[in-house]
Design a protein around this motif. Structure first.
Motif, PDB file in Angstrom:
ATOM      1  N   ASP A  45      20.082  24.783   9.193  1.00 21.37           N
ATOM      2  CA  ASP A  45      19.511  25.131   7.887  1.00 21.37           C
ATOM      3  C   ASP A  45      18.155  24.471   7.677  1.00 21.37           C
ATOM      4  O   ASP A  45      17.240  25.075   7.102  1.00 21.37           O
ATOM      5  N   LEU A  46      18.020  23.245   8.146  1.00 23.01           N
ATOM      6  CA  LEU A  46      16.732  22.551   8.039  1.00 23.01           C
ATOM      7  C   LEU A  46      15.641  23.310   8.791  1.00 23.01           C
ATOM      8  O   LEU A  46      14.497  23.421   8.313  1.00 23.01           O
ATOM      9  N   GLY A  47      15.986  23.853   9.960  1.00 22.80           N
ATOM     10  CA  GLY A  47      15.005  24.614  10.737  1.00 22.80           C
ATOM     11  C   GLY A  47      14.527  25.843   9.991  1.00 22.80           C
ATOM     12  O   GLY A  47      13.322  26.149   9.962  1.00 22.80           O
ATOM     13  N   LYS A  48      15.458  26.556   9.358  1.00 20.09           N
ATOM     14  CA  LYS A  48      15.085  27.748   8.588  1.00 20.09           C
ATOM     15  C   LYS A  48      14.172  27.382   7.420  1.00 20.09           C
ATOM     16  O   LYS A  48      13.174  28.056   7.148  1.00 20.09           O
ATOM     17  N   ILE A  49      14.538  26.302   6.723  1.00 22.84           N
ATOM     18  CA  ILE A  49      13.750  25.886   5.559  1.00 22.84           C
ATOM     19  C   ILE A  49      12.361  25.413   5.974  1.00 22.84           C
ATOM     20  O   ILE A  49      11.344  25.756   5.352  1.00 22.84           O
ATOM     21  N   SER A  50      12.302  24.639   7.046  1.00 22.91           N
ATOM     22  CA  SER A  50      11.021  24.117   7.524  1.00 22.91           C
ATOM     23  C   SER A  50      10.062  25.248   7.881  1.00 22.91           C
ATOM     24  O   SER A  50       8.869  25.208   7.528  1.00 22.91           O
ATOM     25  N   ASN A  51      10.577  26.275   8.565  1.00 20.11           N
ATOM     26  CA  ASN A  51       9.730  27.410   8.943  1.00 20.11           C
ATOM     27  C   ASN A  51       9.195  28.143   7.720  1.00 20.11           C
ATOM     28  O   ASN A  51       8.019  28.519   7.677  1.00 20.11           O
TER      29      ASN A  51
END
Length: 365
Positions: free
Chosen positions: A135-141
């Motif tokens: 989820d962090l990866g999706k938000i960061s992008n």
């Protein structure tokens, strides 16, 4: 249709649990395989009310509610960062409405634990961390793309609000908190629906025990306390033995269940808990042509029920004729008796459907 993804560390017994629920007979291997394509099976939702209605109406066809269960590949450390089968696994998780997280409690020297010893709470935290990383990866992008718009002064007010919310969620996740614990408004949930965040999905923890662990089990005290604190439901399943029980005749199965002090088969416990966790209810349409169970979210109205049956019924909705299953049975399974007693009602668009309602939609298109 409800779709439940079965997740957990490798060798936690996910495929065994899948077989308990679905009776699919999927191959259970005593080692971590390299498959990426999950096992899938449709399962009828067990409902004694539905069975009784079939018995009463003797319809030409019968259609219980369905749940799809998906047995996902084992989730290892760093899957959220793309390691191992991570990206493939996580794409399948994103399709699921709810997660059934299998945590290993059973001991079996022939099946070495990937972390070398039994520790249910630690294992749960490993998988939870990987979902958080994803989820962090999706938000960061998404934050990066929105901030680029800010620098170019091309961001609109809706995107500015989204950016503000995503930064709060990013901080929340960095503190190792799943998004289901963030107090989101309905409007915010709608805004985030396209992301398919994994830690927003309802979760049920399945403790996979063996038949020697029917009494008090010290190894599960920590995880039971933690799940109670987080309001995550726990279901105990004696995976290997319950998988074998599903192959027996009903009488034999009941006898063994008594010995194990199991009052309800594992498959029924898990399906009912999945319905409860997702806030789902069943309503029925019934007659001599067909008896059918339909699934709705609790709080849905009569038009939503009509739409579940067919879009034309919702578009041309006039009234819903409604009687509760209990009232129907208590009045000799007779619609005319229900009408005479005043328990058969005509309801409008805003009527909130209740679990077990028997509904006939009146419409005009």
């Amino acid at each position: 249709m409800l779709k439940c993804g079965i997740t957990g560390l490798p060798l936690s017994g996910k495929t065994t649990i899948f077989n308990v629920i679905t009776r699919a007979g999927a191959e259970v291997k005593p080692y971590a395989g390299g498959r990426t394509e999950p096992n899938r099976a449709l399962v009828n939702v067990p409902d004694k009310r539905f069975n009784k209605l079939v018995e009463i109406f003797k319809p030409k066809s019968e259609k219980p509610a369905d749940v799809e269960f998906v047995d996902l590949a084992g989730l290892s450390r760093d899957a959220g960062k793309g390691a191992g089968l991570g990206n493939s696994f996580l794409s399948f998780v994103a399709e699921s409405d709810a997660l059934l997280h299998v945590v290993r409690v059973f001991e079996n020297p022939a099946v070495p634990h990937p972390e070398n010893n039994i520790n249910p709470l630690r294992d749960w935290k490993i998988v939870e961390a990987e979902l958080i990383y994803s989820d962090l990866g999706k938000i960061s992008n998404r934050i990066s793309r929105l901030e680029e718009k800010v620098t170019k002064r091309k961001i609109n007010p809706a995107e500015s609000s989204e950016l503000e919310l995503l930064k709060k969620l990013e901080e929340f996740l960095l503190n190792e908190n799943p998004l289901r614990e963030f107090n989101l408004t309905d409007e915010q949930k709608h805004l985030l629906s396209g992301f398919a965040f994994l830690t927003l999905k309802p979760e049920i923890v399945i403790l996979n025990l063996d038949e020697t662990q029917t009494g008090e089990v010290n190894e599960i005290k920590e995880i039971e306390a933690e799940m109670k604190n987080k309001n995550i439901p726990i279901v105990k399943v004696y995976g290997s033995i319950e998988m074998e029980l599903e192959q027996l005749e009903p009488e034999e199965r009941e006898e063994f269940m008594k010995d194990l002090k199991i009052s309800e088969p594992g498959r029924e416990r898990l399906i009912h808990e999945a319905y409860k966790s997702l806030g789902l209810i069943s309503f029925f349409t019934s007659g001599t042509d067909e008896v059918r169970a339909w699934t709705l979210h609790a709080g849905a109205n009569a038009v939503d029920a009509a739409g579940a049956i067919h879009s034309d019924l919702a578009r041309g909705f006039i009234r819903a004729q409604v009687v509760s299953y209990d009232d129907f049975i208590n009045n000799n399974a007779s619609i005319s008796n229900c009408r005479d007693k005043g328990v058969l009602r005509l309801e409008g668009k805003e009527y909130i459907v209740k679990d077990g309602d028997m509904i006939e939609i009146r419409f005009n298109v």
